[in-house]
Design a protein around this motif. Structure first.
Motif, PDB file in Angstrom:
ATOM      1  N   ASP A 220       0.829  -1.213   0.000  1.00  0.00           N
ATOM      2  CA  ASP A 220       0.000   0.000   0.000  1.00  0.00           C
ATOM      3  C   ASP A 220       0.855   1.250   0.000  1.00  0.00           C
ATOM      4  N   ASN A 224       0.733   4.103  -2.781  1.00  0.00           N
ATOM      5  CA  ASN A 224       0.453   5.491  -2.398  1.00  0.00           C
ATOM      6  C   ASN A 224       1.526   6.437  -2.936  1.00  0.00           C
ATOM      7  N   LYS A 255      -0.831  -8.387  -3.961  1.00  0.00           N
ATOM      8  CA  LYS A 255      -1.616  -7.944  -2.800  1.00  0.00           C
ATOM      9  C   LYS A 255      -2.897  -8.757  -2.672  1.00  0.00           C
TER      10      LYS A 255
END
Length: 329
Positions: A220, A224, A255
């Motif tokens: 993540d 980001n 993921k």
């Protein structure tokens, strides 16, 4: 050569008359017997009706007082504890057979005198057994060459390989989960060895979940950063899939795969939180396999049958007594 004896037609007619006469005597005996039976029941109609009502009443009372019920608990032995489960059930069965109510009370059973028997048997699922490991399919095929496959899948050696097993508890009267099933499961899950094994297994699963969750957090963070760096790019929707420096499509798939693994681990953690994990409980099913479920019909017939035998004995005794007295005179 001597002349052959000719059959006398009159002898054949006499033989046929004798056969028909005996057949007639047999039917006459049947008619007499039926008449005597009907006359007996008509003569003793009141007594027969009273016995039928009495037998039905006693049978109904016994069914209400001592009705047997069947309790079924579907369990999954974890950590290769199937042998442990079967040995524990065998031990409990011996205690129930010996009427050891003190021991049964000591493990939390509130009505130990109501326990009649306990057994365990596998939930036969051949397809799951074959799919879980390819070796099992080869083993079953090899075993089937020397015997019937239907009997092989029910053998004790094969039983231990099934995932689910059913504990069958027969009781007198109804029971509740609190006073019978929960103490029974608590007793089955009391084992120092498997308690330690369970704690280690649970800790390993938790560590795996934490590690994978940390990996997802890292992914993540990368996503980001990428979104922040290229957020103002006019073609930012296509950059997720076509960036030359970073394969975001592979990252997202990784993921998703890790998230699925975390979900699987959480399910495994739930399924293995006990050594003997209950999967389903069915309580207080009326057991109709025993005679007690049919006493309301059996007892009236037994009472009437005993009355008929007793009456026959009295009649026979009186006739023989008269013959004996006549001979003495």
């Amino acid at each position: 050569m001597g002349k052959k004896k000719e059959k006398n037609p009159k002898n054949a007619e006499i033989d046929l008359l004798t056969v028909f006469g005996r057949i007639g005597d047999f039917f006459e005996w049947i008619n007499t017997l039926l008449f005597r039976m009907i006359r007996f029941f008509v003569k003793n109609a009141i007594i027969v009706i009273v016995l039928l009502v009495l037998g039905a009443g006693i049978g109904l009372f016994l069914e209400k007082v001592s009705s047997r019920f069947e309790q079924k608990i579907i369990v999954a032995p974890n950590f290769k504890s199937t042998d442990y489960l079967y040995s524990k059930i065998d031990f409990l069965a011996s205690k129930i057979a010996l009427k050891d109510t003190l021991f049964l009370k000591s493990i939390g059973i509130q009505k130990p005198s109501g326990m009649v028997s306990i057994t365990v048997e596998p939930v036969i699922d051949v397809y799951n057994l074959m799919n879980s490991d390819g070796k099992n399919m080869e083993l079953l095929q090899l075993m089937a060459q020397n015997g019937d496959l239907k009997s092989i899948v029910k053998e004790t050696t094969t039983n231990k390989n099934y995932a689910l097993h059913t504990i069958i508890l027969n009781t007198v009267g109804v029971v509740s989960a609190q006073n019978t099933v929960e103490p029974l499961l608590k007793y089955l899950n009391t084992s120092p060895y498997y308690d330690v094994y369970n704690r280690i297994n649970s800790k390993n699963i938790q560590n795996s979940i934490k590690s994978k969750e940390a990996t997802i957090l890292q992914i993540d963070g990368i996503l980001n950063q990428f979104s922040a760096a290229y957020g103002k790019h006019p073609n930012n929707e296509k950059l997720v899939y076509y960036n030359e420096n970073l394969n975001l499509d592979g990252v997202i798939k990784t993921k998703d795969s890790i998230s699925a693994e975390i979900g699987t681990l959480k399910i495994e953690q739930y399924n293995t939180d006990k050594t003997i994990k209950e999967k389903g409980i069915v309580l207080n099913t009326k057991n109709s396999k025993t005679l007690k479920g049919k006493l309301i019909f059996i007892l009236p017939l037994v009472f009437v049958g005993l009355f008929v035998l007793f009456s026959f004995f009295i009649s026979f005794y009186k006739k023989q007594s008269l013959k004996a007295n006549a001979n003495l005179k």
